[in-house]
Design a protein around this motif. Structure first.
Motif, PDB file in Angstrom:
ATOM      1  N   PHE A 157       0.832  -1.204   0.000  1.00 55.45           N
ATOM      2  CA  PHE A 157       0.000   0.000   0.000  1.00 55.45           C
ATOM      3  C   PHE A 157       0.865   1.251   0.000  1.00 55.45           C
ATOM      4  N   ALA A 158       1.928   1.250   0.792  1.00 52.72           N
ATOM      5  CA  ALA A 158       2.827   2.403   0.842  1.00 52.72           C
ATOM      6  C   ALA A 158       3.524   2.612  -0.497  1.00 52.72           C
ATOM      7  N   LEU A 159       3.941   1.535  -1.152  1.00 52.92           N
ATOM      8  CA  LEU A 159       4.572   1.663  -2.464  1.00 52.92           C
ATOM      9  C   LEU A 159       3.607   2.254  -3.477  1.00 52.92           C
ATOM     10  N   ARG A 189       7.241   8.757  -6.820  1.00 46.38           N
ATOM     11  CA  ARG A 189       8.576   9.145  -6.382  1.00 46.38           C
ATOM     12  C   ARG A 189       9.681   8.390  -7.131  1.00 46.38           C
ATOM     13  N   VAL A 190       9.303   7.476  -7.997  1.00 53.66           N
ATOM     14  CA  VAL A 190      10.298   6.746  -8.784  1.00 53.66           C
ATOM     15  C   VAL A 190      10.728   7.634  -9.940  1.00 53.66           C
ATOM     16  N   ASP A 191      11.897   8.280  -9.787  1.00 53.67           N
ATOM     17  CA  ASP A 191      12.332   9.222 -10.810  1.00 53.67           C
ATOM     18  C   ASP A 191      13.734   8.944 -11.333  1.00 53.67           C
ATOM     19  N   ASP A 192      14.355   7.844 -10.890  1.00 48.86           N
ATOM     20  CA  ASP A 192      15.662   7.473 -11.434  1.00 48.86           C
ATOM     21  C   ASP A 192      15.827   5.961 -11.312  1.00 48.86           C
ATOM     22  N   LEU A 193      16.938   5.450 -11.899  1.00 49.25           N
ATOM     23  CA  LEU A 193      17.163   4.009 -11.912  1.00 49.25           C
ATOM     24  C   LEU A 193      17.348   3.443 -10.506  1.00 49.25           C
ATOM     25  N   TYR A 194      17.994   4.223  -9.636  1.00 47.65           N
ATOM     26  CA  TYR A 194      18.205   3.744  -8.267  1.00 47.65           C
ATOM     27  C   TYR A 194      16.863   3.529  -7.564  1.00 47.65           C
ATOM     28  N   MET A 195      15.953   4.477  -7.663  1.00 41.41           N
ATOM     29  CA  MET A 195      14.642   4.348  -7.031  1.00 41.41           C
ATOM     30  C   MET A 195      13.834   3.222  -7.674  1.00 41.41           C
ATOM     31  N   LEU A 196      14.004   3.074  -8.996  1.00 42.62           N
ATOM     32  CA  LEU A 196      13.300   1.995  -9.678  1.00 42.62           C
ATOM     33  C   LEU A 196      13.779   0.633  -9.160  1.00 42.62           C
ATOM     34  N   PHE A 197      15.097   0.487  -8.990  1.00 48.36           N
ATOM     35  CA  PHE A 197      15.655  -0.754  -8.462  1.00 48.36           C
ATOM     36  C   PHE A 197      15.185  -1.000  -7.036  1.00 48.36           C
TER      37      PHE A 197
END
Length: 225
Positions: A53-55, A61-69
């Motif tokens: 639910f939090a995700l 907030r996923v705005d770069d490869l690090y956050m995507l990973f």
């Protein structure tokens, strides 16, 4: 004296009427035998639902490869926790320990004819720390099949009666050092699709209620600021 010599040989065992139409006796685990496992699964599943639910609440907030990973790893963790929360209530009530029928003893999808069963023994495991101490030993001509479950504690006498009904010449031993109930209610081990669906539905409802309560009274837990 060799204990094997006391067991009846195949030629000495009385014939069993394999064509009998008498209904088999089923011995199943019941969810009340594993309440600790179900409680732990519910807690893990609830945490997984909160994480998922939090995700979802913070997907923008996923705005770069690090956050995507990082998000991918967290989604995998949430999925694993939800799976752990789902499986116990889904599978526990469908765990068939043993079936006794005119054809023989069935376990794990394999039927052992009465002619190959030398004896059955019910007792407790020794020297091991485990929550399920009771076990059934099905001693066959070539090997021994062990079926562990606390269910034997209150259905041992019913199993003995079923064996004597289907195969009167097959010995059934009860460990004198183990405590067995006077005979369990046969209905206690039975299950149904409706009961399983109700247990799973209650689990999902718990997750939804917890997420709704957090969103209502503690939104900061699922919303990054």
């Amino acid at each position: 004296m060799d204990p094997d010599e006391t067991q009846p040989s195949e030629s000495q065992r009385p014939p069993v009427d394999a064509g009998s139409t008498e209904e088999p006796v089923h011995f199943l685990e019941h969810w009340r035998d594993v309440t600790g496992r179900l409680a732990a699964a519910a807690a893990i599943g609830t945490l997984g639902s909160l994480l998922l639910f939090a995700l979802w609440r913070n997907a923008d907030r996923v705005d770069d490869l690090y956050m995507l990973f990082l998000w991918a790893l967290l989604y995998l963790a949430a999925g694993a926790m939800l799976t752990i929360g789902f499986l116990p209530p889904l599978m526990t009530r469908w765990t068939v320990l043993v079936d006794c029928s005119p054809q023989g003893v069935s376990h794990g999808g394999v039927t052992h004819p009465w002619a190959t069963v030398r004896s059955l023994r019910l007792g407790a495991e020794r020297g091991r720390r485990t929550s399920t101490r009771y076990q059934l030993e099905v001693r066959l001509d070539e090997r021994t099949v062990r079926v562990r479950s606390v269910r034997w504690r209150d259905r041992a006498h019913e199993l003995a009666e079923a064996v004597q009904r289907f195969a009167p010449g097959t010995p059934v031993e009860l460990d004198p050092d183990s405590v067995f109930g006077p005979g369990g209610d046969p209905r206690a081990g039975r299950t149904s699709r409706a009961a399983t669906a109700a247990l799973v539905a209650a689990t999902v409802l718990l997750w939804v209620l917890v997420c709704a309560a957090v969103l209502r009274w503690a939104p900061g837990l699922v919303t990054l600021s």
